[in-house]
Design an enzyme around this catalytic site. Structure first.
Site, mmCIF file in Angstrom:
data_model
loop_
_atom_site.group_PDB
_atom_site.id
_atom_site.type_symbol
_atom_site.label_atom_id
_atom_site.label_comp_id
_atom_site.label_asym_id
_atom_site.label_seq_id
_atom_site.Cartn_x
_atom_site.Cartn_y
_atom_site.Cartn_z
ATOM 1 N N HIS A 1 60.613 43.649 35.682
ATOM 2 C CA HIS A 1 60.051 44.664 36.564
ATOM 3 C C HIS A 1 61.168 45.364 37.326
ATOM 4 C CE1 HIS A 1 60.450 41.225 39.417
ATOM 5 N NE2 HIS A 1 60.761 42.187 40.265
ATOM 6 N N HIS B 1 53.463 42.080 38.726
ATOM 7 C CA HIS B 1 53.850 43.457 39.022
ATOM 8 C C HIS B 1 54.831 43.941 37.959
ATOM 9 C CE1 HIS B 1 57.167 41.241 40.723
ATOM 10 N NE2 HIS B 1 57.739 42.264 41.303
ATOM 11 N N HIS C 1 66.101 47.169 43.007
ATOM 12 C CA HIS C 1 66.579 46.209 42.007
ATOM 13 C C HIS C 1 65.777 46.355 40.727
ATOM 14 C CE1 HIS C 1 63.122 43.791 43.557
ATOM 15 N NE2 HIS C 1 63.069 43.338 42.315
ATOM 16 N N HIS D 1 59.075 33.998 46.957
ATOM 17 C CA HIS D 1 58.383 35.089 47.624
ATOM 18 C C HIS D 1 57.006 34.622 48.105
ATOM 19 C CE1 HIS D 1 61.270 38.100 46.458
ATOM 20 N NE2 HIS D 1 61.039 37.975 45.163
ATOM 21 N N TYR E 1 68.308 37.011 44.084
ATOM 22 C CA TYR E 1 68.807 38.378 44.052
ATOM 23 C C TYR E 1 70.325 38.351 44.043
ATOM 24 C CZ TYR E 1 64.163 40.176 45.254
ATOM 25 O OH TYR E 1 62.830 40.502 45.239
ATOM 26 N N GLU F 1 67.707 40.870 39.800
ATOM 27 C CA GLU F 1 66.923 39.700 40.200
ATOM 28 C C GLU F 1 66.591 38.893 38.960
ATOM 29 O OE1 GLU F 1 62.716 38.572 42.519
ATOM 30 O OE2 GLU F 1 62.909 40.489 41.460
#
Length: 304
Positions: free
Chosen positions: A148, A197, A211, A243, A252, A262
């Protein structure tokens, strides 16, 4: 209509030789093509020709490619984008190596999107006939593929509406100024399928990259990646941690040019009828970094 996935992230790098060492040797991507000033890569579990393009000359994102399920989806997305007020142009087979005909437009956030249906099939490193679980000789982290990206926009709510109306995306998580219906959006995490996502948008300057991320299998692989980053002197921004938003596990870090990468594992399955997770500003630190529960200045201000 079906946007299946982010097909490629095309980014600029200041030094192509340094970037190749990072993405090939540390991340373990496979080089599939090279031409003057550009190199193309794929992960071991990706079957299309490439998912990452490095272009020498600066930093930041050049464009994102999105692969659709049917060729007719190109006409439908073109119609929807034009109805939204976006100018759309056609791109021809070969403008991007091994990518078919498609459409190209600049989003309200000033990011360039290319949408296509056909890409040259190379195949995964384990094949499709009695495949093994992973290749025996992975290099570095050995990332399976692109996952992503997170971009910035001045109007997050407007970008959510654009992605909903043009791509049929839906929000899985959102940061709002309040729980009221007319609240402003600080960030939105969006997808078209069960992936938690595919693209996230947070408030910030137009056209910038926060990122782009590679998928991993689980916590242990995230930790192993962090160990390798230390071995290779890769600058770590944050992590390993979890997260709150998406529940994913993460590290990261920065490539040699300063583009943030990431590695991401976990997260829950998304469904269009699942209620959106809404976060408010006083809990944003916990939402982004569940363990430390606070943001650092670099994470919120360094963009390319």
């Amino acid at each position: 209509m079906g946007v299946m996935r982010m097909g490629y992230a095309h980014v600029r790098v200041t030094d192509l030789a340094e970037a190749k060492a990072h993405y090939a040797n540390t991340m373990g991507l496979y080089e599939t093509h090279a031409e003057d000033g550009r190199v193309y890569y794929k992960g071991w579990d990706e079957w299309d020709h490439h998912s990452v393009v490095l272009e020498e000359g600066g930093v930041g994102v050049v464009k994102f490619g999105w692969k659709v399920r049917y060729s007719s989806d190109l006409d439908e997305i073109e119609r929807r984008a034009q109805a939204f007020g976006v100018t759309v142009e056609r791109m021809s087979r070969g403008e991007n190596p091994e990518i078919g005909d498609g459409i190209r437009f600049t989003t309200p956030s000033e990011h360039v999107f290319e949408v296509y249906h056909e890409a040259t099939l190379i195949g995964t490193e384990v094949g499709t006939h009695n495949p093994d679980a992973f290749p025996r000789h992975l290099v570095g982290v050995g990332v399976p593929g692109l996952d992503h990206a997170l971009i910035t926009a001045e109007d997050v709510k407007g970008m959510e509406r654009f992605l909903t109306e043009v791509f049929d995306f839906y929000a899985t998580e959102r940061v709002q100024t309040s729980l009221e219906d007319d609240a402003d959006y600080i960030g939105t995490w969006m997808t078209s399928n069960n992936q938690i996502h595919q693209l996230a948008v947070i408030g910030g300057p137009q056209g910038k990259l926060h990122h782009f991320a590679f998928k991993l299998g689980d916590w242990s692989e995230v930790g192993h990646a962090a160990d390798l980053f230390s071995m290779d002197d890769v600058p770590i921004d944050v992590g390993p941690t979890r997260h709150g938003i998406t529940r994913g596990q993460t590290v990261y870090f920065f490539d040699p040019s300063g583009n943030r990468n990431e590695v991401f594992a976990g997260g829950y399955l998304a469904y269009p009828d699942r209620p959106v997770h809404v976060w408010t500003p006083e809990q944003l630190g916990k939402g982004i970094f569940y363990h430390a529960r606070e943001l650092n200045d670099r994470f919120t201000t360094v963009l390319t």
